[in-house]
Write a protein that holds these residues in place. Structure first.
Motif, PDB file in Angstrom:
ATOM      1  N   VAL B  26     -73.454  -1.618 -32.142  1.00 43.24           N
ATOM      2  CA  VAL B  26     -72.111  -1.590 -31.987  1.00 43.24           C
ATOM      3  C   VAL B  26     -71.547  -1.555 -30.746  1.00 43.24           C
ATOM      4  O   VAL B  26     -70.544  -2.276 -30.692  1.00 43.24           O
ATOM      5  CB  VAL B  26     -71.947  -0.044 -32.661  1.00 43.24           C
ATOM      6  N   ALA B  27     -72.120  -1.231 -29.878  1.00 38.48           N
ATOM      7  CA  ALA B  27     -71.725  -1.126 -28.406  1.00 38.48           C
ATOM      8  C   ALA B  27     -71.915  -2.271 -27.646  1.00 38.48           C
ATOM      9  O   ALA B  27     -73.062  -2.905 -27.774  1.00 38.48           O
ATOM     10  CB  ALA B  27     -71.970   0.052 -27.762  1.00 38.48           C
ATOM     11  N   MET B  28     -70.743  -2.834 -26.961  1.00 40.45           N
ATOM     12  CA  MET B  28     -71.156  -4.108 -26.118  1.00 40.45           C
ATOM     13  C   MET B  28     -72.102  -3.545 -24.948  1.00 40.45           C
ATOM     14  O   MET B  28     -71.919  -2.363 -24.576  1.00 40.45           O
ATOM     15  CB  MET B  28     -69.776  -4.312 -25.174  1.00 40.45           C
ATOM     16  N   ARG B  33     -70.997  -7.276 -21.077  1.00 38.22           N
ATOM     17  CA  ARG B  33     -69.868  -6.985 -20.425  1.00 38.22           C
ATOM     18  C   ARG B  33     -69.902  -7.596 -18.875  1.00 38.22           C
ATOM     19  O   ARG B  33     -68.711  -8.220 -18.500  1.00 38.22           O
ATOM     20  CB  ARG B  33     -69.716  -5.295 -20.039  1.00 38.22           C
ATOM     21  N   ALA B  73     -66.902   1.607 -36.699  1.00 33.09           N
ATOM     22  CA  ALA B  73     -67.465   1.174 -35.702  1.00 33.09           C
ATOM     23  C   ALA B  73     -68.087  -0.087 -35.681  1.00 33.09           C
ATOM     24  O   ALA B  73     -68.196  -0.994 -34.803  1.00 33.09           O
ATOM     25  CB  ALA B  73     -68.255   2.479 -35.231  1.00 33.09           C
ATOM     26  N   LYS B  76     -65.379  -2.959 -35.556  1.00 31.40           N
ATOM     27  CA  LYS B  76     -64.878  -3.071 -34.267  1.00 31.40           C
ATOM     28  C   LYS B  76     -65.956  -3.436 -33.209  1.00 31.40           C
ATOM     29  O   LYS B  76     -65.471  -4.233 -32.474  1.00 31.40           O
ATOM     30  CB  LYS B  76     -64.225  -1.551 -33.861  1.00 31.40           C
ATOM     31  N   GLY B  77     -66.986  -3.124 -33.383  1.00 28.89           N
ATOM     32  CA  GLY B  77     -68.336  -3.450 -32.318  1.00 28.89           C
ATOM     33  C   GLY B  77     -68.318  -5.096 -32.671  1.00 28.89           C
ATOM     34  O   GLY B  77     -68.498  -5.746 -31.655  1.00 28.89           O
ATOM     35  N   ASP B  80     -65.586  -6.543 -30.655  1.00 28.96           N
ATOM     36  CA  ASP B  80     -65.556  -6.571 -29.280  1.00 28.96           C
ATOM     37  C   ASP B  80     -66.596  -7.429 -28.819  1.00 28.96           C
ATOM     38  O   ASP B  80     -66.360  -8.134 -27.792  1.00 28.96           O
ATOM     39  CB  ASP B  80     -66.068  -5.144 -28.853  1.00 28.96           C
ATOM     40  N   LEU B  83     -65.945 -11.714 -30.412  1.00 34.08           N
ATOM     41  CA  LEU B  83     -64.520 -12.601 -30.281  1.00 34.08           C
ATOM     42  C   LEU B  83     -64.395 -12.470 -28.577  1.00 34.08           C
ATOM     43  O   LEU B  83     -63.353 -12.010 -28.121  1.00 34.08           O
ATOM     44  CB  LEU B  83     -63.351 -11.831 -30.713  1.00 34.08           C
ATOM     45  N   GLY B  88     -62.821 -15.676 -29.272  1.00 31.27           N
ATOM     46  CA  GLY B  88     -61.504 -15.311 -29.728  1.00 31.27           C
ATOM     47  C   GLY B  88     -60.227 -15.777 -29.061  1.00 31.27           C
ATOM     48  O   GLY B  88     -59.257 -15.759 -29.747  1.00 31.27           O
TER      49      GLY B  88
END
Lengths: 165, 170
Positions: B26-28, B33, B73, B76-77, B80, B83, B88
């Protein structure tokens, strides 16, 4: 008590600096910190712990970058786990959001500012009746110099240190 | 079940690639990053195959349960992490952002949502804004967005009915 939720994967980012400013501005109050940047954190398993802390908090501080008009998925996941439809946190008088947007305010208004709606219309109604939302945002981060970043950090510190008064 | 009904409908006119988000982080991550602003923003194989699918796609459809006011989530993950710049959107030499999904004609979201209409209105329906406004901004305003809401206990026939009106355009 204050609960501070931090959500950014990289230490050294602007968001991590905002978190440090916020913690410093709280002075003697040590917040309950929910660190969603830790990849090993099991948000579902810790949901009860966080809910307990929220139930004793007078302020909730959310520190995150706005991605695609809303909070990062890890924070969305925390909302889903901890802020279940039946959950209420009547002690929370203030929600402070410290966020940054890569694009301009104009682009964000086209995008619909969904994060703002989630906080003011999904979280706030579950808090104290007169709970207020304070929104501290930096727009246009993609093309923003060090002076604006510094001013943003200062503003975060100033507004959070005013929380207690 | 909603996924099966949607795939069947779309298959009449499109070749469908199905991406299952079970197991998709779920999390970047920190590495992602850090790579975000580089020329190689994709560091994960699963993200890469999703990005390639999106680059080929004319239609992007999400099937997801909704319970709070934002997107779920996992979806959305996925947005994130997949894209990213170069997929994106594109950041030009002048630092301005340009849409990267101009080839997508149609966005479809099938939300499994048991909230009442009143509650949805009161809570602001942020999820819909992320897709219909934030995502559509990088597709183009001529891209259509269909939003189909079904109850979690809906039967296949009810799901099919719910899609019937919007599906004529797909």
């Amino acid at each position: 008590m204050v609960t501070l939720v931090y959500c950014h994967p990289v230490e050294g980012s602007l968001t991590s600096a905002v978190r440090d400013s916020a913690v410093e501005a709280l002075g003697g109050t040590t917040p309950h910190i929910v660190d969603l940047s830790d990849p090993d954190r099991d948000t579902a398993a810790l949901a009860m712990t966080d809910a307990d802390a929220l139930a004793r908090s007078s302020s909730l501080i959310l520190v995150y970058p706005t991605w695609w008009s809303g909070p990062p998925a890890a924070l969305q996941n925390w909302f889903d786990e901890v802020w279940s439809p039946s959950a209420r946190f009547d002690t929370i008088q203030r929600i402070v959001v410290c966020t940054s947007h890569g694009s301009s305010k104009f682009v964000n208004s086209l995008e619909g500012e969904s994060g703002k709606r989630t906080v003011s219309r999904y979280l706030r109604p579950r808090c104290a009746r007169r709970c207020r939302v304070e929104w501290i945002a930096l727009y246009g981060l993609d093309r923003c110099g060090p002076d604006r970043r510094a001013r943003h950090l200062e503003r975060v510190g100033r507004r959070i240190s005013a929380l207690g008064s | 079940m909603a996924t099966a009904v949607l795939v069947e409908r779309l298959s009449a006119r499109h070749r469908v690639e199905l991406i299952d988000l079970a197991g998709f982080g779920v999390a970047m991550t920190a590495a992602e990053r850090r790579a975000y602003e580089s020329d190689e923003p994709i560091v994960d194989a699963g993200v890469r195959s999703s990005a390639e699918a999106v680059t080929r796609a004319e239609v992007v459809a999400f099937v997801t349960p909704l319970q709070s006011s934002g997107l779920s989530a996992p979806v959305k993950g996925w947005i994130d992490r997949v894209l990213v710049p170069g997929v994106g959107f594109v950041i030009g030499d002048d630092g301005r952002m340009r849409p990267g999904l101009g080839h997508i004609r149609q966005l479809i979201t099938v939300s499994v949502d048991d909230r009442s209409r009143l509650r949805r209105l009161r809570e602001g329906d942020s999820a819909r804004r992320v897709v219909a406004r934030a995502l559509r901004l990088v597709c183009g305003w001529s891209t259509r967005s269909s939003w189909i809401r079904i109850r979690s206990e809906a039967s296949a026939a009810e799901i099919s009915d719910a899609m019937a009106g919007a599906a004529r355009r797909w």
